[in-house]
Scaffold this motif. Structure first.
Motif, short mmCIF file in Angstrom:
data_model
loop_
_atom_site.label_atom_id
_atom_site.label_comp_id
_atom_site.label_asym_id
_atom_site.label_seq_id
_atom_site.Cartn_x
_atom_site.Cartn_y
_atom_site.Cartn_z
N ARG A 119 -20.51 4.82 -54.50
CA ARG A 119 -21.02 4.74 -53.14
C ARG A 119 -22.02 3.58 -53.10
O ARG A 119 -22.51 3.13 -54.14
CB ARG A 119 -21.67 6.05 -52.74
CG ARG A 119 -20.59 7.15 -52.59
CD ARG A 119 -21.15 8.51 -52.47
NE ARG A 119 -21.81 8.71 -51.19
CZ ARG A 119 -22.19 9.90 -50.74
NH1 ARG A 119 -21.96 10.98 -51.45
NH2 ARG A 119 -22.80 9.99 -49.58
N ASP A 132 -13.59 2.74 -48.90
CA ASP A 132 -13.02 3.99 -48.44
C ASP A 132 -14.09 4.81 -47.73
O ASP A 132 -15.12 5.14 -48.32
CB ASP A 132 -12.45 4.79 -49.62
CG ASP A 132 -11.33 4.04 -50.31
OD1 ASP A 132 -10.45 3.51 -49.61
OD2 ASP A 132 -11.35 3.97 -51.55
N VAL A 133 -13.83 5.16 -46.47
CA VAL A 133 -14.75 5.99 -45.70
C VAL A 133 -14.28 7.43 -45.78
O VAL A 133 -13.12 7.73 -45.53
CB VAL A 133 -14.80 5.52 -44.22
CG1 VAL A 133 -15.74 6.39 -43.42
CG2 VAL A 133 -15.21 4.06 -44.14
N CYS A 134 -15.21 8.33 -46.14
CA CYS A 134 -14.91 9.75 -46.22
C CYS A 134 -15.39 10.39 -44.93
O CYS A 134 -16.59 10.66 -44.76
CB CYS A 134 -15.61 10.38 -47.42
SG CYS A 134 -15.23 9.57 -48.97
N PRO A 135 -14.49 10.65 -43.97
CA PRO A 135 -14.91 11.16 -42.66
C PRO A 135 -15.41 12.61 -42.68
O PRO A 135 -16.04 13.05 -41.74
CB PRO A 135 -13.64 11.03 -41.81
CG PRO A 135 -12.52 11.03 -42.78
CD PRO A 135 -13.05 10.46 -44.06
N GLN A 136 -15.19 13.33 -43.77
CA GLN A 136 -15.60 14.72 -43.84
C GLN A 136 -17.10 14.88 -43.98
O GLN A 136 -17.65 15.92 -43.70
CB GLN A 136 -14.93 15.47 -45.02
CG GLN A 136 -13.43 15.46 -44.99
CD GLN A 136 -12.84 14.26 -45.73
OE1 GLN A 136 -13.48 13.23 -45.92
NE2 GLN A 136 -11.58 14.38 -46.13
N THR A 137 -17.79 13.85 -44.47
CA THR A 137 -19.22 13.97 -44.73
C THR A 137 -20.02 13.43 -43.54
O THR A 137 -19.59 12.54 -42.83
CB THR A 137 -19.62 13.20 -45.99
OG1 THR A 137 -19.29 11.83 -45.81
CG2 THR A 137 -18.92 13.75 -47.22
N ARG A 162 -21.33 9.67 -42.69
CA ARG A 162 -20.11 9.28 -43.39
C ARG A 162 -20.43 8.60 -44.72
O ARG A 162 -21.29 7.74 -44.80
CB ARG A 162 -19.30 8.30 -42.54
CG ARG A 162 -18.64 8.94 -41.36
CD ARG A 162 -17.79 7.97 -40.63
NE ARG A 162 -18.58 6.75 -40.37
CZ ARG A 162 -18.12 5.70 -39.76
NH1 ARG A 162 -16.90 5.65 -39.34
NH2 ARG A 162 -18.88 4.66 -39.56
N GLN A 180 -17.27 4.79 -50.11
CA GLN A 180 -17.12 4.58 -51.55
C GLN A 180 -16.36 3.29 -51.78
O GLN A 180 -15.39 2.99 -51.09
CB GLN A 180 -16.36 5.76 -52.16
CG GLN A 180 -16.23 5.68 -53.65
CD GLN A 180 -15.72 6.98 -54.23
OE1 GLN A 180 -16.35 8.00 -54.09
NE2 GLN A 180 -14.57 6.92 -54.87
#
Length: 117
Positions: free
Chosen positions: A41, A73-78, A81, A84
């Motif tokens: 990250r 890479d975007v983690c939309p769940q967090t 956001r 990484q």
């Protein structure tokens, strides 16, 4: 024969110019090395590279992403956001191509750091 030599020189220097463009900048080879170990990250990457500013790291990562050597890479769940960064296949091959250059630097480091005279 001279024409072939000029073509070879242009081929070498053209490729070298391209490679140096992609790794140009004080931090890009270090970023490549850190991301080769594992995806990170932004904050982790910044902590792994002492001395780099947030602005410069962000800019270098953006350039490397545009050059196709870094994935963002975007983690939309967090929330907020999480983003990484990781190396692409192209980034992995670029990192591998730096190994001989690093070996050369290690072999000649003392000589290069000595004042000439």
């Amino acid at each position: 024969m001279a024409h072939q030599s000029l073509q070879t020189l242009h081929s070498f220097t053209g490729g070298l110019v391209t490679a140096l463009h992609v790794i140009g900048g004080k931090w890009k080879p270090i970023i490549l090395t850190e991301l080769r170990r594992r995806p990170l990250r932004f904050g982790e990457l910044r902590r792994a590279i002492p001395g780099v500013s947030e602005k410069v790291l962000s800019q270098q990562l953006r350039e490397m992403e545009l050059d196709g050597v870094v994935n963002r890479d975007v983690c939309p769940q967090t929330v907020p956001r999480a983003v990484q960064y990781s190396l692409t296949e192209l980034g992995i091959t670029l990192h591998e191509s730096l190994r001989p250059l690093a070996a050369w630097g290690e072999e000649h480091e003392l000589r290069m750091l000595r004042p000439s005279g």
